[in-house]
Design a protein around this motif. Structure first.
Motif, PDB file in Angstrom:
ATOM      1  N   LEU A 464       0.805  -1.316  -0.005  1.00  0.00           N
ATOM      2  CA  LEU A 464      -0.139  -0.266   0.027  1.00  0.00           C
ATOM      3  C   LEU A 464       0.955   1.453  -0.126  1.00  0.00           C
ATOM      4  O   LEU A 464       0.659   2.000  -0.711  1.00  0.00           O
ATOM      5  N   LYS A 465       1.819   1.122   0.851  1.00  0.00           N
ATOM      6  CA  LYS A 465       2.934   2.213   0.982  1.00  0.00           C
ATOM      7  C   LYS A 465       3.760   2.103   0.001  1.00  0.00           C
ATOM      8  O   LYS A 465       4.177   0.941  -0.691  1.00  0.00           O
ATOM      9  N   GLN A 466       4.182   3.332  -0.590  1.00  0.00           N
ATOM     10  CA  GLN A 466       5.273   3.379  -1.625  1.00  0.00           C
ATOM     11  C   GLN A 466       6.593   2.328  -1.315  1.00  0.00           C
ATOM     12  O   GLN A 466       7.205   2.685  -0.275  1.00  0.00           O
ATOM     13  N   MET A 467       7.144   1.631  -2.114  1.00  0.00           N
ATOM     14  CA  MET A 467       8.159   0.841  -2.017  1.00  0.00           C
ATOM     15  C   MET A 467       9.622   1.416  -3.105  1.00  0.00           C
ATOM     16  O   MET A 467       9.089   1.725  -4.064  1.00  0.00           O
ATOM     17  N   GLY A 468      10.382   0.325  -3.021  1.00  0.00           N
ATOM     18  CA  GLY A 468      11.601   0.549  -3.764  1.00  0.00           C
ATOM     19  C   GLY A 468      11.943   1.913  -4.357  1.00  0.00           C
ATOM     20  O   GLY A 468      12.132   2.623  -3.392  1.00  0.00           O
ATOM     21  N   ILE A 469      12.100   2.267  -5.584  1.00  0.00           N
ATOM     22  CA  ILE A 469      12.855   3.427  -6.040  1.00  0.00           C
ATOM     23  C   ILE A 469      11.481   4.526  -5.931  1.00  0.00           C
ATOM     24  O   ILE A 469      11.957   5.626  -5.800  1.00  0.00           O
ATOM     25  N   ASP A 470      10.457   3.967  -5.615  1.00  0.00           N
ATOM     26  CA  ASP A 470       9.403   5.155  -5.532  1.00  0.00           C
ATOM     27  C   ASP A 470       9.513   5.945  -4.201  1.00  0.00           C
ATOM     28  O   ASP A 470       9.053   7.055  -4.027  1.00  0.00           O
ATOM     29  N   GLN A 471      10.254   5.213  -3.169  1.00  0.00           N
ATOM     30  CA  GLN A 471      10.488   6.122  -1.883  1.00  0.00           C
ATOM     31  C   GLN A 471      11.394   7.304  -2.023  1.00  0.00           C
ATOM     32  O   GLN A 471      11.303   8.148  -1.009  1.00  0.00           O
ATOM     33  N   GLN A 472      12.010   7.461  -3.309  1.00  0.00           N
ATOM     34  CA  GLN A 472      13.004   8.513  -3.509  1.00  0.00           C
ATOM     35  C   GLN A 472      12.332   9.943  -3.301  1.00  0.00           C
ATOM     36  O   GLN A 472      12.797  10.825  -2.792  1.00  0.00           O
ATOM     37  N   LYS A 473      10.888   9.940  -3.527  1.00  0.00           N
ATOM     38  CA  LYS A 473      10.119  11.003  -3.466  1.00  0.00           C
ATOM     39  C   LYS A 473       9.757  11.511  -2.050  1.00  0.00           C
ATOM     40  O   LYS A 473       9.135  12.601  -1.849  1.00  0.00           O
ATOM     41  N   TYR A 474       9.973  10.625  -0.924  1.00  0.00           N
ATOM     42  CA  TYR A 474       9.617  10.800   0.097  1.00  0.00           C
ATOM     43  C   TYR A 474      10.647  11.013   1.111  1.00  0.00           C
ATOM     44  O   TYR A 474      11.144   9.830   1.532  1.00  0.00           O
ATOM     45  N   PRO A 475      10.970  12.001   1.734  1.00  0.00           N
ATOM     46  CA  PRO A 475      12.261  12.195   2.670  1.00  0.00           C
ATOM     47  C   PRO A 475      12.051  11.049   3.824  1.00  0.00           C
ATOM     48  O   PRO A 475      13.097  10.599   4.119  1.00  0.00           O
ATOM     49  N   ASN A 480      18.601   7.992   4.791  1.00  0.00           N
ATOM     50  CA  ASN A 480      19.723   7.204   5.338  1.00  0.00           C
ATOM     51  C   ASN A 480      19.581   6.082   4.206  1.00  0.00           C
ATOM     52  O   ASN A 480      20.356   4.827   4.570  1.00  0.00           O
ATOM     53  N   MET A 481      18.952   5.901   3.080  1.00  0.00           N
ATOM     54  CA  MET A 481      18.900   4.965   2.375  1.00  0.00           C
ATOM     55  C   MET A 481      19.762   4.975   0.866  1.00  0.00           C
ATOM     56  O   MET A 481      19.612   6.088   0.213  1.00  0.00           O
ATOM     57  N   SER A 482      20.638   4.129   0.530  1.00  0.00           N
ATOM     58  CA  SER A 482      21.212   4.153  -0.718  1.00  0.00           C
ATOM     59  C   SER A 482      20.374   3.320  -1.695  1.00  0.00           C
ATOM     60  O   SER A 482      20.267   2.228  -1.437  1.00  0.00           O
ATOM     61  N   PHE A 483      19.728   3.995  -2.772  1.00  0.00           N
ATOM     62  CA  PHE A 483      18.874   3.384  -3.751  1.00  0.00           C
ATOM     63  C   PHE A 483      19.813   2.586  -4.455  1.00  0.00           C
ATOM     64  O   PHE A 483      19.282   1.450  -5.159  1.00  0.00           O
ATOM     65  N   ALA A 484      20.923   2.934  -4.873  1.00  0.00           N
ATOM     66  CA  ALA A 484      21.889   2.179  -5.781  1.00  0.00           C
ATOM     67  C   ALA A 484      22.113   0.737  -5.073  1.00  0.00           C
ATOM     68  O   ALA A 484      22.004  -0.174  -5.813  1.00  0.00           O
ATOM     69  N   LYS A 485      22.364   0.951  -3.816  1.00  0.00           N
ATOM     70  CA  LYS A 485      22.852  -0.263  -2.989  1.00  0.00           C
ATOM     71  C   LYS A 485      21.587  -1.354  -3.075  1.00  0.00           C
ATOM     72  O   LYS A 485      21.616  -2.424  -2.966  1.00  0.00           O
TER      73      LYS A 485
END
Length: 767
Positions: A464-475, A480-485
């Protein structure tokens, strides 16, 4: 424009070829249907896609008459799919849009305005941007060129510089009469078909115009782009350009642009040769030889070589020596690139040198009968991996399962279960040698995924909540998350397990990696269809739930924007208002530690704090109803077909801080699972009024179950085990929803246990 049947044609037909893009298709269609300009149709061609693309198209068509789905009986490739769409299109103009790309806001209005201003040209050139998974947006190189055209109308011979634009068909709109009726343009087989079509149409058009408005958002897929898959298919580029030069030979009046098109063709050959994701090393010499042959065959008189390094490459190609070309290209590597590679190697060695034992085990052969399991960052035997483990013992007893657990979770491991403590010597051995890796989260970054190993990512909920790379838009979520990793970890997945199509689509898009989706259902939910009335009674007794009481399970999820557990309900008041016939089971998120306030309420007998109860499925079986906010437990509990109440007192804050995929408070079928409340007073009213268990709530729950209880039927674990360990493509077929029998609700169990009293009529008969 009136058609033969008396209807009016739309101004624009957006032709969308569709194949294996279920994670991106909705975004594509939504970007079209939300345009402010409304005089259009969407002709979507399902190129016999093996995933759910066809179903998605039909779903959109049922809701919007402007969507015209066409289902091909067999896969024909993107070119032929576009041809089918062009023939089906009724619009004055055809705009080809790839199904993983999107239209920018205002695109169709900008196109319509420029068409009107330039008196409907044969071709309108469009601007675009490139979008990346990390939200980076890159402007096209043609922006200034397009702006310079203004409202001019011209031919390619008059303005040959426009032949240098990115040669794809989706950055231009075609007048349908010009494209279909007058010249009968069709795509050729194979890839690189865009370039041939672009040049042929540009050189044929009598009236070309341009707009610098950004119309197309060209998605740079991290993985899954067919152009970035190496193989012999890339040799098809030669046939496409050979057709182009044959086209030029038949039209001597095009001689002025032959040198330009030759340069474009050779540059395209060299670009393709240099890409490791297109031409594999063993094929490069052959590719170079064929490119050199075309160079000599089609070289125009008086060719002026490009300047700089590109001119050198042209000369090397003309010489025809791949050895010389390779030597020069190797020598041209800049010092910066060398340093970068050296640094990368050094870093990699530094990461692996910490444990020589692990390196030794990685050199040993993989154990074909060893599986490693983990769940919730090594918290113990649980969730989907736990259910797979149990079923594997039954169906694949030759595969030995070992669990990875944290040191402080060792006491929770059931007797007889083999386990290793994370980072212990044996841990490195099993991680290096296990054929199968099963986890509901990711293994650490320093774990090497060997080619022989198979990693099943089971996940642990429906998003329901945004996951994966979609989280980039939500501080709050991205802190503290590295999306590349994160994506490097997801690159290790081979199979991604889902319990509904919604999850399949989301996982594919937010984790742009090369895994295969397996729509088998969640093994942890099998118990909801296999548990008996005796199981329900036993669990309630173990929990101390008195007979006749209505048990309400309250499961709030974690808030990324808050620290620690913050009560959202005055539980003392809530229990008092509901009365003694109810008992509230409170389960906080596993991220939180023990809460003294809940302990105090439990000591007073007001609630039961089940936050540390090991099996959440037991709690669901024991409960008559569920209260939750945004927790994925609602999707699992829906398997039981029991009341779900959504209590979302911070909906607006949560939606903005964390992001959601749909509105659980909307009251729309398929989004809201039952009764809703946004204040404590409303929540109390929901229960006191009976709205929690009303007919209206049941209707919403039925629609919610149809959407999200899609593959859960009690046989998910068997399907997984047969596919993963036994190599069987087919397990038990998913039962239709109306043929599944969930575990009986506590109220039903209680009624069944009441001895049947004789009626007066029975008494007379007995006499």
């Amino acid at each position: 424009m009136p058609l033969a049947d008396g209807s009016t044609s739309p101004k624009i037909s957006v032709v969308v070829p569709v194949y294996k893009v279920q994670g991106y298709l909705r975004a594509c269609l939504d970007s079209i249907l939300s345009q402010s300009f409304e005089d259009f149709e969407v002709v979507a061609i399902d190129d016999h896609s093996p995933d759910s693309c066809g179903r998605i198209l039909d779903e959109y068509a049922a809701l919007d008459a402007r969507v015209v789905p066409v289902h091909l009986a067999e896969n024909q490739g993107i070119g032929k799919a576009r041809d089918a769409g062009a023939l089906k299109a009724r619009g004055e103009y055809i705009l080809f849009l790839d199904s993983d790309d999107t239209l920018a806001d205002g695109a169709l209005q900008a196109i319509a305005d420029r068409l009107a201003a330039t008196d409907n040209p044969d071709i309108l050139l469009l601007n675009h941007v490139r979008t990346y998974w990390n939200n980076r947006v890159q402007a096209s190189a043609a922006g200034e060129l397009l702006a310079a055209a203004g409202e001019d109308v011209f031919t390619a011979l008059e303005r040959p510089e426009y032949l240098g634009m990115f040669a794809v068909v989706w950055n231009r709109a075609y007048r349908r009469e010009f494209y279909v009726d007058d010249h009968h343009f069709t795509f050729t087989d194979g890839i690189y078909e865009d370039a041939l079509m672009v040049y042929k149409t540009m050189l044929t058009a009598q009236r070309i115009a341009a707009t610098d408005h950004v119309c197309v958002e060209y998605r740079q897929r991290r993985q899954g782009n067919s152009m970035r898959t190496p193989g012999r298919k890339h040799f098809g580029i030669f046939e496409q350009y050979q057709r182009l030069f044959a086209f030029l030979d038949e039209r001597p009046h095009l001689e002025p642009v032959r040198a330009l098109l030759f340069e474009r063709a050779v540059s395209h050959y060299l670009f393709t040769l240099a890409r490791e994701d297109r031409i594999v090393p063993k094929d490069r010499a052959e590719f170079f030889k064929l490119a050199a042959a075309d160079y000599k065959r089609f070289k125009p008189r008086g060719l002026v070589l490009p300047e700089g390094t590109q001119g050198t490459r042209f000369q090397l190609l003309e010489r025809g020596s791949y050895t010389a070309y390779s030597a020069v290209m190797a020598a041209s590597n800049t010092r910066r690139e060398v340093i970068k590679r050296a640094t990368k190697v050094k870093t990699k060695l530094g990461k692996t040198a910490y444990n020589r034992l692990y390196q030794l085990h990685l050199r040993r052969p993989v154990d074909e009968n060893l599986a490693v399991y983990a769940a919730y960052w090594n918290r113990g035997v649980a969730c989907n991996p736990g259910a797979v483990y149990e079923k594997a013992k039954e169906l694949a007893p030759n595969v030995h399962g070992v669990w990875v657990v944290k040191r402080d979770a060792v006491d929770t491991v059931p007797a007889g279960v083999d386990y290793v403590v994370a980072n212990s010597p044996r841990y490195w051995e099993v991680m290096a040698r296990a054929k199968y890796l099963v986890n509901n989260v990711n293994f650490p970054n320093d774990i090497v995924k060997r080619p022989e190993q198979v990693f099943l990512q089971t996940h642990h909920g429906t998003p329901l909540k945004q996951m994966g790379i979609d989280q980039q838009k939500y501080p709050a979520a991205a802190k503290n998350m590295s999306f590349a990793k994160m994506l490097e970890r997801a690159d290790k997945w081979d199979l991604s397990l889902t319990s509904n199509q919604h999850s399949t689509e989301i996982w594919e898009r937010v984790y742009p990696c090369a895994f295969e989706a397996v729509e088998f259902g969640y093994p942890r939910n099998d118990v909801y269809f296999r548990a008996t009335s005796e199981d329900v009674t036993r669990i309630r007794r173990e929990l101390g739930i008195e007979d006749g009481k209505t048990a309400i399970l309250y499961c709030p999820t974690v808030r990324d924007y808050q620290k620690g557990y913050v009560p959202r309900i005055d539980l003392e008041r809530f229990c008092r208002e509901l009365g003694p016939d109810h008992v509230v089971l409170v389960r906080t998120h596993y991220f939180y530690g023990a809460d003294p306030r809940l302990a105090a309420l439990q000591e007073r007998g007001l609630i039961k704090d089940v936050s540390r109860y090991p099996v959440v499925e037991d709690l669901c079986l024991a409960a008559d109803a569920l209260i939750t906010d945004y927790s994925s437990i609602m999707f699992d509990y829906a398997c039981l077909d029991r009341p779900i109440v959504s209590y979302a007192d911070d909906w607006e804050v949560y939606r903005k801080a964390r992001g959601v995929y749909f509105d659980i408070l909307s009251g729309q079928p398929g989004e809201t699972p039952g009764a809703t409340a946004t204040t404590e007073d409303e929540l109390i009213s929901v229960f006191r009024s009976g709205a929690w268990n009303s007919a209206e709530a049941a209707e919403l729950r039925a629609a919610f179950r149809e959407r999200f209880v899609q593959f859960d039927d009690g046989n998910a674990a068997e399907r997984v085990v047969r596919r993963l360990f036994l190599g069987q493509d087919r397990g038990p077929t998913v039962l239709p929803l109306d043929e599944r029998t969930p575990a009986p609700a506590p109220g039903v169990v209680a009624k069944a246990r009441i001895p049947q009293q004789p009626t007066a009529e029975r008494g007379l008969i007995g006499a």
